[in-house]
Design an enzyme around this catalytic site. Sequence first.
Site, PDB file in Angstrom:
ATOM      1  N   ARG A  67      11.639   7.707  16.727  1.00  0.00           N
ATOM      2  CA  ARG A  67      11.521   6.307  16.325  1.00  0.00           C
ATOM      3  C   ARG A  67      12.876   5.652  16.504  1.00  0.00           C
ATOM      4  NH1 ARG A  67       9.651   4.537  10.364  1.00  0.00           N
ATOM      5  NH2 ARG A  67       8.124   6.183  10.736  1.00  0.00           N
ATOM      6  N   SER A 163       5.841   2.033  12.843  1.00  0.00           N
ATOM      7  CA  SER A 163       5.483   1.727  11.465  1.00  0.00           C
ATOM      8  C   SER A 163       6.041   0.368  11.054  1.00  0.00           C
ATOM      9  CB  SER A 163       5.971   2.844  10.530  1.00  0.00           C
ATOM     10  OG  SER A 163       5.466   2.665   9.235  1.00  0.00           O
ATOM     11  N   ASP A 321       1.446  -2.383   5.843  1.00  0.00           N
ATOM     12  CA  ASP A 321       2.521  -2.518   6.813  1.00  0.00           C
ATOM     13  C   ASP A 321       1.902  -2.561   8.217  1.00  0.00           C
ATOM     14  OD1 ASP A 321       1.766   0.149   7.012  1.00  0.00           O
ATOM     15  OD2 ASP A 321       3.802   0.886   7.300  1.00  0.00           O
ATOM     16  N   ASP A 323       1.366  -0.667  10.801  1.00  0.00           N
ATOM     17  CA  ASP A 323       0.435   0.356  11.307  1.00  0.00           C
ATOM     18  C   ASP A 323      -0.544   0.799  10.229  1.00  0.00           C
ATOM     19  OD1 ASP A 323       2.417   1.755   9.885  1.00  0.00           O
ATOM     20  OD2 ASP A 323       2.078   3.580  11.033  1.00  0.00           O
ATOM     21  N   ASP A 325      -0.433   2.288   7.355  1.00  0.00           N
ATOM     22  CA  ASP A 325      -0.425   3.558   6.619  1.00  0.00           C
ATOM     23  C   ASP A 325       0.209   3.405   5.239  1.00  0.00           C
ATOM     24  OD1 ASP A 325       2.216   3.342   7.436  1.00  0.00           O
ATOM     25  OD2 ASP A 325       2.380   5.414   8.150  1.00  0.00           O
ATOM     26  N   ARG A 326       0.745   2.224   4.930  1.00  0.00           N
ATOM     27  CA  ARG A 326       1.325   1.980   3.621  1.00  0.00           C
ATOM     28  C   ARG A 326       0.643   0.791   2.961  1.00  0.00           C
ATOM     29  NH1 ARG A 326       7.657   3.487   3.845  1.00  0.00           N
ATOM     30  NH2 ARG A 326       7.588   4.919   5.601  1.00  0.00           N
ATOM     31  N   THR A 397      10.695  15.491   0.641  1.00  0.00           N
ATOM     32  CA  THR A 397      10.417  14.114   1.020  1.00  0.00           C
ATOM     33  C   THR A 397       9.635  14.056   2.327  1.00  0.00           C
ATOM     34  OG1 THR A 397      12.517  13.520   0.018  1.00  0.00           O
ATOM     35  CG2 THR A 397      11.484  11.881   1.423  1.00  0.00           C
ATOM     36  N   LYS A 435      -0.429   9.578   4.592  1.00  0.00           N
ATOM     37  CA  LYS A 435      -0.576   8.329   3.848  1.00  0.00           C
ATOM     38  C   LYS A 435      -1.528   7.404   4.588  1.00  0.00           C
ATOM     39  CE  LYS A 435       3.903   6.682   5.640  1.00  0.00           C
ATOM     40  NZ  LYS A 435       4.315   7.971   6.265  1.00  0.00           N
TER      41      LYS A 435
END
Length: 611
Positions: A67, A163, A321, A323, A325-326, A397, A435
């Site tokens: 990314r 993202s 967001d 894409d 996923d959040r 994480t 997520k």
Amino acid sequence: MSSSNNTDVDFEPTGDNAVDNEIRKWLLWDKNEKTRLEIKALVDEKNIPELKRLLLHRMEFGTAGLRTRMGPGNSQMNDLTMIQTTQGLAKYLKASLPTVSSKGVVIGFDGRHNSYKWSRIVGTIFVNERIPVYLFSRLCPTPYVAYGVRAFDADCGIMITASHNPKEDNGYKVYWNNGAQIVSPHDKGISQAIDESLEPLASSWDVSSLERLSSLVKDPMEETLKRYNADVLSLCYLREKNAECPVRLTYTAMHGVGYEFAVRAMKEFGFLDPIPVLEQVQPDPDFPTVKYPNPEEGEGALKLAMETADRNKSKVILANDPDADRLAVAEKIDSGWRVFTGNEIGAFLGWWCFTAWRQKNPSVNLSDVYMLASTVSSKILEAFARKEGFNFIETLTGFKWMGNEADRLLKEGKYVLFAFEEAIGYMCGSKVLDKDGVSAAAAVGELVNHLYSSGTTLSKQLEVIYQTYGYHMSSNSYFKCYDADTIKAMFERLRNYDGEGKYPSKCGDYAIAHVRDLTVGYDSETIDKKPKLPCSKSSQMITFKFENGCVATLRTSGTEPKIKYYAEHRPDPEHGLDYGQVKEQLNGIVESIAKYFYSPDVFPKILPRDT
């Protein structure tokens, strides 16, 4: 003009052999006229520093895939680096999972610049290797790719997305055959295979292979829509009542892909269509109405959503967001709009996932039931588990750890109800092992219906949760630093705080009881002084446990120039602290961490978040 040996590439040598070698390869290999000419222009300008930056440092493929910024050179996302990455991934898959030649891969893309084109390049390389592809015909949410790997029994998933990163960025995210993000050693194996596959095959540029080898190409969009939305109903408990929800919900896709898919999921739950933030519901790779396309940024990113909600007398905002996923959530309260933190959403959504599930599954042995959260996230789920009798697991994480841990539990016949990370990432149920902001939006919508129909609100329910399970108050943010040496020096100073090789025993006026350092593999709280969680020397992460019950973690970001901190105060309920006292202590610790641990007076290159 000089000519390189054995090639027809002509350019004026810079005098730096390493740079000249990379220039020669780039001009020979890159068939994209735009990026090729950009490198050629830098050569003609004799811009050696920029050529070194772009060509001598290759993007590092890790568990988060790739990314970074789009542009020419080995250090950026472009057609050539996309080809090199995919050639390496295909090679690694064929060696590691020979079944990929029959099971295939799932390929999706978001609405960013180049995402569609790169998804076609990725698909081309796989079909040239006679590997079947489930290639989405149009943009889709990232969780659809994670879901598709399991739904179609594929061996891999690739999502072209950055993202919530700035518009200049794009990325390459990889899922393994269990539908979870890759973990080590796959990242290292893929990285090595990429290094062995740098020269692009001529066929890799020819996307007409997708038509010529069409028997290997399937569009999974309609099947995924149907199956995903049928499966998401496992999270729905009030379907016959949701159309009568007393609160109209407002929704924004943040210029991303989410609107169509979130509305579809909410319809499956029985909801009326949410009120759209019209300026932001259609995909736009330039994200024209927000500085950062990240709903986690709070009120600034949600300004248009708040204006839309106010015009329509809507009391709850749901925001995905780009894409999808959040998920961010905001609620209108007497003093204005309250934007919930990721930990707060994790608290009320986790409570709902357990409460609603338990009502329909009263006889399941809770020793078989699990929830998960990452180490930098609130431990409110641990408090739920301790009081209610189910299990809680803390992971490193990143959802890659939670997804793979959930997969392990599912294979053992366990129930995984919920997992979350404080960066507004939520996994409701276990149909998607990552997520998923689409299913989370529908689940929060149903919780809103349940609460408002009962005469209460999200904010009030959150207070009830804290009174029942103990306060878990968090403060998370970051400092910026663009200098790797400064970041390293800051963390090394924490490991040698007194000049005698010891960690700090206090931070300002606040005494520290224990320290855990997952970079070097130290934990003062365990008998053998070794952490229970895996360690990694490639990233910095130190956790401080204070004597008053606060826990604070400092860590570097894997994708951004940030040194993040995550502080949560969870005092023993026997201490009898009220909300104001808990908040006062937390604020004091955060201020002390900024002053004494980040130490911008010692490290002037460490900058406040808003700089």
